[in-house]
Design a protein around this motif. Sequence first.
Motif, PDB file in Angstrom:
ATOM      1  N   CYS A 139       0.628  -1.402   0.122  1.00 20.40           N
ATOM      2  CA  CYS A 139       0.112  -0.199   0.500  1.00 20.40           C
ATOM      3  C   CYS A 139       1.402   1.358   0.353  1.00 20.40           C
ATOM      4  N   ALA A 140       1.870   1.430   0.713  1.00 25.58           N
ATOM      5  CA  ALA A 140       2.672   2.280   0.995  1.00 25.58           C
ATOM      6  C   ALA A 140       3.049   2.453  -0.404  1.00 25.58           C
ATOM      7  N   LEU A 141       3.973   1.649  -1.659  1.00 26.17           N
ATOM      8  CA  LEU A 141       4.396   1.831  -2.333  1.00 26.17           C
ATOM      9  C   LEU A 141       3.398   2.552  -3.576  1.00 26.17           C
ATOM     10  N   LEU A 142       2.194   2.171  -3.325  1.00 20.34           N
ATOM     11  CA  LEU A 142       1.390   2.625  -4.252  1.00 20.34           C
ATOM     12  C   LEU A 142       1.495   3.884  -4.206  1.00 20.34           C
ATOM     13  N   MET A 143       0.983   4.291  -3.164  1.00 23.54           N
ATOM     14  CA  MET A 143       1.037   5.837  -3.008  1.00 23.54           C
ATOM     15  C   MET A 143       2.247   6.889  -3.142  1.00 23.54           C
ATOM     16  N   ALA A 144       3.602   6.452  -2.222  1.00 23.39           N
ATOM     17  CA  ALA A 144       4.677   7.055  -3.092  1.00 23.39           C
ATOM     18  C   ALA A 144       4.683   6.874  -4.327  1.00 23.39           C
ATOM     19  N   TYR A 145       4.328   5.610  -5.146  1.00 26.73           N
ATOM     20  CA  TYR A 145       4.427   5.489  -6.577  1.00 26.73           C
ATOM     21  C   TYR A 145       3.873   7.035  -7.608  1.00 26.73           C
ATOM     22  N   GLU A 146       2.386   6.862  -7.010  1.00 30.17           N
ATOM     23  CA  GLU A 146       1.564   8.219  -7.311  1.00 30.17           C
ATOM     24  C   GLU A 146       1.845  10.021  -7.387  1.00 30.17           C
ATOM     25  N   TRP A 147       2.923   9.492  -5.410  1.00 34.54           N
ATOM     26  CA  TRP A 147       3.118  11.175  -5.393  1.00 34.54           C
ATOM     27  C   TRP A 147       3.852  10.965  -6.443  1.00 34.54           C
ATOM     28  N   ARG A 148       5.380   9.998  -6.313  1.00 33.70           N
ATOM     29  CA  ARG A 148       6.328  10.619  -7.718  1.00 33.70           C
ATOM     30  C   ARG A 148       6.413  10.325  -9.235  1.00 33.70           C
ATOM     31  N   ARG A 149       5.107   9.849  -8.934  1.00 30.88           N
ATOM     32  CA  ARG A 149       4.954  10.067 -11.013  1.00 30.88           C
ATOM     33  C   ARG A 149       4.085  11.274 -11.103  1.00 30.88           C
ATOM     34  N   GLN A 150       2.910  11.796 -10.362  1.00 29.99           N
ATOM     35  CA  GLN A 150       2.643  13.607 -10.254  1.00 29.99           C
ATOM     36  C   GLN A 150       3.660  14.097  -9.889  1.00 29.99           C
ATOM     37  N   ASN A 151       5.303  13.781 -10.189  1.00 29.83           N
ATOM     38  CA  ASN A 151       5.836  14.886  -9.388  1.00 29.83           C
ATOM     39  C   ASN A 151       6.786  14.739 -10.894  1.00 29.83           C
ATOM     40  N   SER A 152       6.360  14.806 -11.159  1.00 29.59           N
ATOM     41  CA  SER A 152       8.226  14.064 -12.187  1.00 29.59           C
ATOM     42  C   SER A 152       7.830  14.022 -13.492  1.00 29.59           C
ATOM     43  N   ASN A 153       9.232  14.551 -14.644  1.00 31.46           N
ATOM     44  CA  ASN A 153       8.757  14.581 -16.021  1.00 31.46           C
ATOM     45  C   ASN A 153       8.705  13.708 -16.986  1.00 31.46           C
ATOM     46  N   VAL A 154       9.268  12.621 -16.313  1.00 33.52           N
ATOM     47  CA  VAL A 154       8.941  11.350 -17.326  1.00 33.52           C
ATOM     48  C   VAL A 154       8.406  11.385 -18.424  1.00 33.52           C
ATOM     49  N   PRO A 155       8.742  10.861 -19.292  1.00 29.81           N
ATOM     50  CA  PRO A 155       8.152  11.014 -20.590  1.00 29.81           C
ATOM     51  C   PRO A 155       6.962   8.955 -20.029  1.00 29.81           C
ATOM     52  N   PRO A 156       6.008   8.837 -20.540  1.00 29.16           N
ATOM     53  CA  PRO A 156       5.358   7.623 -20.760  1.00 29.16           C
ATOM     54  C   PRO A 156       5.682   6.918 -21.308  1.00 29.16           C
ATOM     55  N   GLU A 157       6.258   6.961 -22.262  1.00 33.56           N
ATOM     56  CA  GLU A 157       7.009   6.028 -23.646  1.00 33.56           C
ATOM     57  C   GLU A 157       8.737   6.585 -24.078  1.00 33.56           C
ATOM     58  N   VAL A 158       9.388   5.247 -23.871  1.00 37.52           N
ATOM     59  CA  VAL A 158      10.622   6.183 -24.560  1.00 37.52           C
ATOM     60  C   VAL A 158      11.934   5.065 -25.852  1.00 37.52           C
ATOM     61  N   VAL A 159      12.243   5.311 -25.910  1.00 41.87           N
ATOM     62  CA  VAL A 159      12.506   3.895 -26.981  1.00 41.87           C
ATOM     63  C   VAL A 159      14.350   4.334 -26.214  1.00 41.87           C
ATOM     64  N   ALA A 160      14.635   2.782 -26.071  1.00 42.46           N
ATOM     65  CA  ALA A 160      16.163   2.430 -26.025  1.00 42.46           C
ATOM     66  C   ALA A 160      16.725   2.274 -26.779  1.00 42.46           C
ATOM     67  N   MET A 161      17.591   2.836 -26.904  1.00 39.49           N
ATOM     68  CA  MET A 161      18.709   2.483 -28.291  1.00 39.49           C
ATOM     69  C   MET A 161      19.803   1.733 -27.924  1.00 39.49           C
ATOM     70  N   ALA A 162      19.778   1.088 -28.819  1.00 43.26           N
ATOM     71  CA  ALA A 162      21.151   0.490 -28.472  1.00 43.26           C
ATOM     72  C   ALA A 162      22.190   0.575 -28.588  1.00 43.26           C
ATOM     73  N   LYS A 163      22.613   1.119 -28.497  1.00 36.62           N
ATOM     74  CA  LYS A 163      24.582   2.167 -29.510  1.00 36.62           C
ATOM     75  C   LYS A 163      24.375   2.468 -31.242  1.00 36.62           C
ATOM     76  N   THR A 164      22.881   3.230 -31.789  1.00 40.73           N
ATOM     77  CA  THR A 164      22.970   3.672 -32.478  1.00 40.73           C
ATOM     78  C   THR A 164      21.547   4.412 -32.008  1.00 40.73           C
ATOM     79  N   GLU A 165      21.680   5.091 -33.165  1.00 44.82           N
ATOM     80  CA  GLU A 165      20.751   6.121 -33.509  1.00 44.82           C
ATOM     81  C   GLU A 165      19.091   5.904 -34.687  1.00 44.82           C
ATOM     82  N   PHE A 166      18.256   7.185 -34.545  1.00 45.59           N
ATOM     83  CA  PHE A 166      16.957   6.470 -35.829  1.00 45.59           C
ATOM     84  C   PHE A 166      17.860   7.241 -36.580  1.00 45.59           C
ATOM     85  N   ALA A 167      17.316   6.720 -38.328  1.00 44.28           N
ATOM     86  CA  ALA A 167      17.797   6.558 -38.985  1.00 44.28           C
ATOM     87  C   ALA A 167      17.398   8.343 -40.391  1.00 44.28           C
TER      88      ALA A 167
END
Length: 248
Positions: free
Chosen positions: A156-184
């Motif tokens: 329960c503490a984890l759920l509340m802490a996660y919601e607090w952190r999620r709403q106070n961060s600028n983390v994008p909802p989705e990113v692509v992890a690039m494996a030693k390359t870049e988009f063409a």
Amino acid sequence: MSEENWRGPQPSFILVRPQMGENIGGAARAMWNFGLDRMRIIEPRDGWPNQKAVAMASGAGRLLDEALIYENAPDALADCNYIFATTARHRDLTKPVMTPERAMEHARALISQGQKVGVMFGPERAGLENEDIARANAIISVPVNPEFASLNLAQCALLMAYEWRRQNSNVPPEVVAMAKTEFAPDIEIQKLGDHYEQRLDEAGFFYPEPKAISMKLNLRNMWARMPMTRADVQMMHGMLRQLLRKKD
């Protein structure tokens, strides 16, 4: 996010009569996972300090060192302007009932106004008692399986802490992890299309001729839709060259 921002204004997590040291430590660990470090403990059943809590907290032991210990709820809640009670049962008390998401959104708004917010978590066996819940301004109810609504204290503490952190961060909802390359870039995608179109044309793929234009257009559209990396483009060129070598 900087260390200073992580430890900025935040709600206090208040463990009411926790029974097991392991759960206290687990709650501390969950809090620190998401940058929260203000814990209050009311009447821990097995006394304090608790070595089982320390062992379970692992790298979050500092939270336990700094935790405030109280003998009763009135003292623990005395300086709070707004109090949430986490419970699966509303106990026939008329209060706002919020999801964790809404509760932490409201907590953030209150804290931004300079108010102190507390979130109460009940003991493991039966949760918060009516007397505890009556002190709260609002209830937090997690939308769990109604046939198995019991949450572990640390969960329960984890759920509340996660919601607090999620709403106070600028983390994008989705990113692509690039494996030693870049988009063409577009020019490389176009050259790949040219390569395939040339070879397919030589192989007589674009048939019958009246459909050739639309077939080539569809092929170009396919290449444009694909989020290809430079490594992907190089591999596709190499595949085509190897097929032609085998044919020869």
